[in-house]
Design a protein around this motif. Structure first.
Motif, mmCIF file in Angstrom:
data_model
loop_
_atom_site.group_PDB
_atom_site.id
_atom_site.type_symbol
_atom_site.label_atom_id
_atom_site.label_comp_id
_atom_site.label_asym_id
_atom_site.label_seq_id
_atom_site.Cartn_x
_atom_site.Cartn_y
_atom_site.Cartn_z
ATOM 1 N N GLU A 1 0.851 -1.186 0.000
ATOM 2 C CA GLU A 1 0.000 0.000 0.000
ATOM 3 C C GLU A 1 0.889 1.239 0.000
ATOM 4 O O GLU A 1 1.885 1.285 0.720
ATOM 5 N N ILE A 2 0.530 2.234 -0.820
ATOM 6 C CA ILE A 2 1.318 3.457 -0.964
ATOM 7 C C ILE A 2 0.539 4.616 -0.340
ATOM 8 O O ILE A 2 -0.622 4.845 -0.690
ATOM 9 N N TYR A 3 1.202 5.341 0.554
ATOM 10 C CA TYR A 3 0.558 6.417 1.303
ATOM 11 C C TYR A 3 1.307 7.736 1.153
ATOM 12 O O TYR A 3 2.514 7.741 0.912
ATOM 13 N N LEU A 4 0.583 8.830 1.361
ATOM 14 C CA LEU A 4 1.182 10.145 1.542
ATOM 15 C C LEU A 4 1.116 10.475 3.020
ATOM 16 O O LEU A 4 0.122 10.184 3.689
ATOM 17 N N SER A 5 2.189 11.102 3.515
ATOM 18 C CA SER A 5 2.271 11.447 4.928
ATOM 19 C C SER A 5 2.989 12.773 5.102
ATOM 20 O O SER A 5 3.955 13.046 4.393
ATOM 21 N N ARG A 6 2.543 13.562 6.035
ATOM 22 C CA ARG A 6 3.240 14.819 6.340
ATOM 23 C C ARG A 6 4.533 14.549 7.106
ATOM 24 O O ARG A 6 5.524 15.222 6.901
ATOM 25 N N GLY B 1 5.922 11.237 7.617
ATOM 26 C CA GLY B 1 6.558 9.963 7.296
ATOM 27 C C GLY B 1 6.089 8.806 8.151
ATOM 28 O O GLY B 1 6.543 7.682 7.973
ATOM 29 N N ARG B 2 5.173 9.079 9.097
ATOM 30 C CA ARG B 2 4.677 8.019 9.981
ATOM 31 C C ARG B 2 3.160 7.871 9.906
ATOM 32 O O ARG B 2 2.657 6.769 9.784
ATOM 33 N N PHE C 1 5.325 6.838 1.504
ATOM 34 C CA PHE C 1 5.827 5.622 2.121
ATOM 35 C C PHE C 1 4.994 4.427 1.698
ATOM 36 O O PHE C 1 3.877 4.575 1.206
ATOM 37 N N ALA C 2 5.589 3.272 1.845
ATOM 38 C CA ALA C 2 4.940 2.023 1.455
ATOM 39 C C ALA C 2 4.832 1.125 2.675
ATOM 40 O O ALA C 2 5.670 1.167 3.572
#
Length: 104
Positions: free
Chosen positions: A46-51, A53-54, A89-90
Motif C-alpha cells: 500500500e502506498i501512502y502520503l504522509s506529512r 513519514g509516519r 511511504f509504502a
C-alpha cells in the motif's frame, strides 16, 4: 500447538519525481524482501502520503509484488488533498508466512 513464526520483511519505495500536483499520477516502485534479501512474491503493498513519514494522510493505492518481490505502479494524487509537502511511504500487511513492514 504454537503458531508458526512469520518471516520478517523489508519494503522499499522510490518515487519518480520530487514534486507532483493534485490530480496528477505519481510513479512509485520498490521491492519487498525477506531477511535474507530475497524478494517476496504476491504480497500487497500500500502506498501512502504522509506529512511526517509516519501517520498516513492519504492512501494513494496498492500493488501486488511480482515473482521477484518488486512492484511498479502509477497512482493518482487525490484532488481533495490539502496542498503541502508530503512524504511517500509504502507498507505491506504481510500474509500468513510474512510479517508486515513499513518503508523507511
Amino acid at each position: 500447538p504454537a503458531a508458526p513464526t512469520r518471516v520478517p520483511t523489508r519494503v522499499s519505495v522510490t518515487v519518480a519525481k520530487n514534486a507532483a500536483r493534485r490530480g496528477q499520477r505519481l510513479r512509485v516502485w520498490g521491492k519487498v524482501e525477506n531477511f535474507d534479501g530475497l524478494g517476496v512474491a504476491n504480497l500487497r503493498v500500500e502506498i501512502y502520503l504522509s506529512r511526517d513519514g509516519r501517520a498516513a494522510q492519504a492512501l494513494l493505492g496498492a500493488a501486488i509484488t511480482d515473482k521477484g518481490g518488486g512492484y511498479d505502479v502509477e497512482l493518482p494524487i487525490p484532488r481533495n488533498i490539502v496542498v503541502g509537502r508530503y512524504k511517500v511511504f509504502a507498507a505491506t500487511p504481510g500474509d500468513q508466512r510474512h510479517e508486515a513492514s513499513l518503508s523507511e
